[in-house]
Design a protein around this motif. Sequence first.
Motif, PDB file in Angstrom:
ATOM      1  N   GLU A  50      -3.884   6.208 -18.509  1.00  0.00           N
ATOM      2  CA  GLU A  50      -2.694   6.867 -17.960  1.00  0.00           C
ATOM      3  C   GLU A  50      -2.923   7.450 -16.568  1.00  0.00           C
ATOM      4  N   GLU A  51      -4.168   7.717 -16.190  1.00  0.00           N
ATOM      5  CA  GLU A  51      -4.423   8.323 -14.877  1.00  0.00           C
ATOM      6  C   GLU A  51      -5.511   7.639 -14.060  1.00  0.00           C
ATOM      7  N   ALA A  52      -6.263   6.739 -14.690  1.00  0.00           N
ATOM      8  CA  ALA A  52      -7.439   6.177 -14.014  1.00  0.00           C
ATOM      9  C   ALA A  52      -7.064   5.394 -12.766  1.00  0.00           C
ATOM     10  N   GLY A  53      -5.981   4.633 -12.811  1.00  0.00           N
ATOM     11  CA  GLY A  53      -5.575   3.846 -11.644  1.00  0.00           C
ATOM     12  C   GLY A  53      -5.122   4.713 -10.496  1.00  0.00           C
ATOM     13  N   GLU A  54      -4.351   5.740 -10.806  1.00  0.00           N
ATOM     14  CA  GLU A  54      -3.885   6.663  -9.763  1.00  0.00           C
ATOM     15  C   GLU A  54      -5.051   7.392  -9.126  1.00  0.00           C
ATOM     16  N   PHE A  55      -6.002   7.844  -9.961  1.00  0.00           N
ATOM     17  CA  PHE A  55      -7.151   8.576  -9.446  1.00  0.00           C
ATOM     18  C   PHE A  55      -7.995   7.699  -8.534  1.00  0.00           C
ATOM     19  N   ALA A  56      -8.179   6.448  -8.927  1.00  0.00           N
ATOM     20  CA  ALA A  56      -9.000   5.540  -8.122  1.00  0.00           C
ATOM     21  C   ALA A  56      -8.419   5.310  -6.738  1.00  0.00           C
ATOM     22  N   GLY A  57      -7.125   5.531  -6.592  1.00  0.00           N
ATOM     23  CA  GLY A  57      -6.482   5.347  -5.299  1.00  0.00           C
ATOM     24  C   GLY A  57      -6.901   6.358  -4.261  1.00  0.00           C
ATOM     25  N   GLY A  83      -6.464   0.164  -9.299  1.00  0.00           N
ATOM     26  CA  GLY A  83      -6.197   1.198  -8.303  1.00  0.00           C
ATOM     27  C   GLY A  83      -7.175   1.152  -7.148  1.00  0.00           C
ATOM     28  N   ALA A  84      -8.456   0.932  -7.454  1.00  0.00           N
ATOM     29  CA  ALA A  84      -9.468   0.849  -6.402  1.00  0.00           C
ATOM     30  C   ALA A  84      -9.239  -0.361  -5.508  1.00  0.00           C
TER      31      ALA A  84
END
Length: 266
Positions: A50-57, A83-84
């Motif tokens: 739920e948050e890993a993609g946003e955080f990787a940005g 996201g990365a």
Amino acid sequence: MKTETLGTLLTDMRSTAPLVQCITNYVAMNVAANVLLAAGASPAMVHAEEEAGEFAGFAGALTVNIGTLSPAWVAGMKAAIGGANAAHRPWVLDPVAHFATGFRRKVTADLLALGPTIVRGNASEIIALAGGVSSAKGVDSRDPVEQAEEAAGRLAGTQGCIVAVTGITDFVTDGSRAARIEGGSSLMPKVTALGCSLTCLVGAYAAIRPDDPFDATIAALAHFAVAGEQAGKEAQGPGSFAARFLDLLAELDGAMLDNRARVVRL
């Protein structure tokens, strides 16, 4: 290192304190976080889909370690990698014992297809990942690093990434260039999660040199090797080594790293 020294990279990494998103296993989380903090980076253990993609940005780099897999964690890994990649952030894959089960083999193949910037593993993992036959059965390497060098070169060329094989003497290649890094201590394999933590430190250096992951990887491995070698000389056993190793990761400065690192470029 072109016009830079290893010490320059250490100084820059520490002054930047890059945020590194570490998706790592349950065994390694605490150790890896302490290693990054001691070295001068900022760890974040964010793995939920739920948050890993946003955080990787907005993280400086992402590291993905498959040590303790579950379907939910795999979904988080893939979201973070997405996201990365979208944000053009470097990411590091640590294919822990990827050959052990069908589930692990499938997950590793899927992650490898997403284009890691750097792959870091022991000799057995790299040999198997390149399509060779390894003698290992679990997380520990039973193959010497030198036997994995050719496999590492093939994997780097096929994948278009940096491959780091770590062990008694580390080996790094991008398929055309290569280097060996000496150092470390025989006590390091007796302290859990140091290899996993090294993957996270590679991410920290990659975060400050996203356009030069080859030299960033060498600098991370040299930092680890120099600290490990000195800690091994001072420690009485694995427990005192673990504490002294963290201290030395923090104590090393750029001049000390340039003085003590033993790197041979091939």
